[in-house]
Scaffold this active site. Structure first.
Site, short mmCIF file in Angstrom:
data_model
loop_
_atom_site.label_atom_id
_atom_site.label_comp_id
_atom_site.label_asym_id
_atom_site.label_seq_id
_atom_site.Cartn_x
_atom_site.Cartn_y
_atom_site.Cartn_z
N THR A 2 -7.45 2.18 13.24
CA THR A 2 -6.53 2.53 14.31
C THR A 2 -5.66 1.31 14.55
OG1 THR A 2 -7.99 1.78 16.10
CG2 THR A 2 -8.20 4.09 15.41
N HIS A 3 -4.39 1.53 14.82
CA HIS A 3 -3.42 0.44 14.99
C HIS A 3 -3.35 -0.45 13.75
CE1 HIS A 3 -3.43 1.50 19.28
NE2 HIS A 3 -4.74 1.52 19.19
N SER A 53 9.41 -4.81 -12.71
CA SER A 53 10.49 -5.62 -12.16
C SER A 53 11.35 -6.16 -13.31
CB SER A 53 9.93 -6.79 -11.35
OG SER A 53 10.92 -7.76 -11.10
N LYS A 79 4.82 -7.57 -12.11
CA LYS A 79 4.91 -6.57 -11.06
C LYS A 79 4.57 -5.16 -11.55
CE LYS A 79 5.93 -6.89 -7.41
NZ LYS A 79 7.27 -6.90 -6.81
N GLU A 139 7.36 5.06 -2.76
CA GLU A 139 8.43 4.52 -1.92
C GLU A 139 9.62 5.48 -1.86
OE1 GLU A 139 7.47 -0.23 -2.73
OE2 GLU A 139 9.17 0.74 -3.72
#
Length: 466
Positions: free
Chosen positions: A154-155, A276, A282, A289
């Site tokens: 949570t949070h 990348s 990468k 995304e």
């Protein structure tokens, strides 16, 4: 010459022609437009509004036009403005004067409403099927990980240990609500507006039910003004699509976090990652995304549609032409996102050890210490306070709760016994949450089994619509 040009003495300005025309995008409706026109022509012949022979000639001409367009033949012109006028113009060129009878007892206003409803019904069914496939991917992955323990948050702070399957099944529930919303939207889209005319129906003795039945509609619209001006079903679909994208985006956000080196809970398949141009190490979660980013695109269309209709007087206004590009892009965006999302989920590799390790940090078993005291007879508020003090002590000692000694525990409450260590073991914390809807492996296995039943029912309903 325009098919509506009798009242005009000047040609449309070329700039207006381009601005006014919608054929560049509403050409996607050609199948629905021709199917609707064939049903309309057949009804005109059956009711005697036009000769049966004329109706048959019109239908044959429309069938030939459909075949040509399906084969990539036949040119659509910006000068004919939209798909409706293009089809009618092609028909007149093909069958002659009799083609001019097709538009008897209808308007482009009820015609475009018909086409859009037919198109959206088909797309809702396809998107519903893609949602089912997404659910299947989640359930299959969950079934492999009913005993895989991970931290719940949570949070974005560690909260309590749960199972990975339980986390995945939360998204199953979200997509099930999405599926139900699409089903409900389908029902309100499944209304035939043809016969509403421009706004006031027609003086001809048309058979609206005959057309609706031939085109597979459940019922006809009951008010001609509403029939041509209603776009609630488009907006409702846009809202349902926005929630689909919301749920995809939320899970994509978690996938992006989980795939990071900081979490290392999962590895994404190479086929659903990119690299990348400068950093050779990468492996970027670009698919997740992009889906996350495309959610904003769909939200924007929803707001555009709501804004478009908010000040429109009855009945039809040209503003309503703006619904098509928004609707088409929403459909394309949601379908593409779902198409790539399900296989991305299906190919994820789960780092179970890392998840279990993460579940043990951050005092995720603190609530279980409080529950232990409650089971010994202490009130929960007192137990909550004592465990808070215990956690503060553990932080100062740089220890986890399970690393404290019994003597240290008893500094805070005499009720602590040796069994506290079994009570707060991470596996125990998960297994004892054995309530309906809880994360205990036994409950999650029940949820997975129930989900399979739900998906089978969903699939049957999808097949029935087809």
């Amino acid at each position: 010459m325009k098919l509506w040009g009798g009242r005009f003495t000047k040609d449309t300005d070329s700039l207006v022609e381009d601005f006014h025309s919608s054929i560049s995008f509403d050409k996607r409706l050609y199948r629905q437009d021709i199917r609707g026109s064939m049903a309309h022509a057949r009804m005109l012949g059956e009711t005697g509004i036009i000769a049966r022979e004329d109706a048959e000639n019109i239908i044959r001409g429309l069938q030939q036009i459909l075949a040509d367009l399906e084969a990539g033949r036949g040119e659509l012109s910006v000068h004919a403005e939209d798909i409706h006028m293009n089809v009618e113009q092609l028909l007149i060129e093909r069958v002659g004067e009799v083609g001019k009878k097709l538009h008897t007892a209808r308007s482009r206003n009820d015609q475009v409403a018909l086409d859009t409803r037919m198109f959206l019904k088909e797309e809702i069914v396809e998107i519903s099927e893609l949602l089912i496939k997404t659910q299947q991917a989640l359930v299959e992955l969950a079934e492999q990980h009913t005993d895989t323990v991970m931290p719940g948050y949570t949070h974005l702070q560690k909260a309590q240990p749960i199972t990975f399957a339980h986390h995945l099944m939360a998204y199953f529930e979200m997509f099930q609500r999405d599926w139900q919303r699409l089903r409900d939207c389908y029902g309100r889209t499944d209304v035939c507006p043809l016969g509403s005319g421009a706004l006031a129906g027609t003086t001809f003795p048309i058979d609206r039910e005959m057309v609706a039945e031939e085109l597979g509609f459940n019922r006809i619209s009951t008010n001609s003004l509403d029939g041509v001006s209603d776009r609630d079903y488009v907006i409702e679909f846009a809202a349902a699509a926005s929630l689909i994208m919301t749920h995809l985006s939320r899970l994509c956000e978690e996938i992006i976090l989980w795939a990071s080196d900081e979490f290392s809970f999962i590895n994404l398949d190479d086929a659903y990652s990119t690299g990348s141009s400068i950093m050779p190490q990468k492996k970027n979660p670009d698919v997740a995304e992009l889906v996350r980013g495309k959610s904003g695109r769909v939200y924007g269309h929803l707001m555009a549609l709501l804004t478009m209709v908010k000040g429109l007087p009855l009945a039809y206004n040209k503003d309503l032409q703006e619904d098509k590009e928004a609707l088409f892009d929403i459909i394309d965006t949601v379908k593409k996102s779902l198409l790539v999302f399900a296989p991305m989920i299906a190919t994820i590799t789960v780092n179970t050890g890392r998840m279990y390790q993460g579940a043990g940090g951050g005092f995720t078993n603190a609530t279980d210490v409080a529950d232990y005291l409650v089971n010994k007879g202490m009130g929960f508020r007192d137990a909550h306070r004592i465990v808070g003090e215990l956690v503060f002590y553990a932080i100062e000692q740089e220890k986890e709760l399970e690393k404290l000694t019994l003597a240290e525990y008893r500094q805070f409450a005499d009720m602590f016994e040796e069994d506290i260590f079994q009570a707060i073991a991470i596996s125990t914390c998960v297994e004892r949450r054995n309530v309906p809807g809880g994360p205990a492996p036994v409950r999650v296995k029940e949820a997975v089994a129930q989900a399979k039943v739900v998906m089978e029912t969903n699939s049957k309903e999808y097949n029935d619509k087809n």
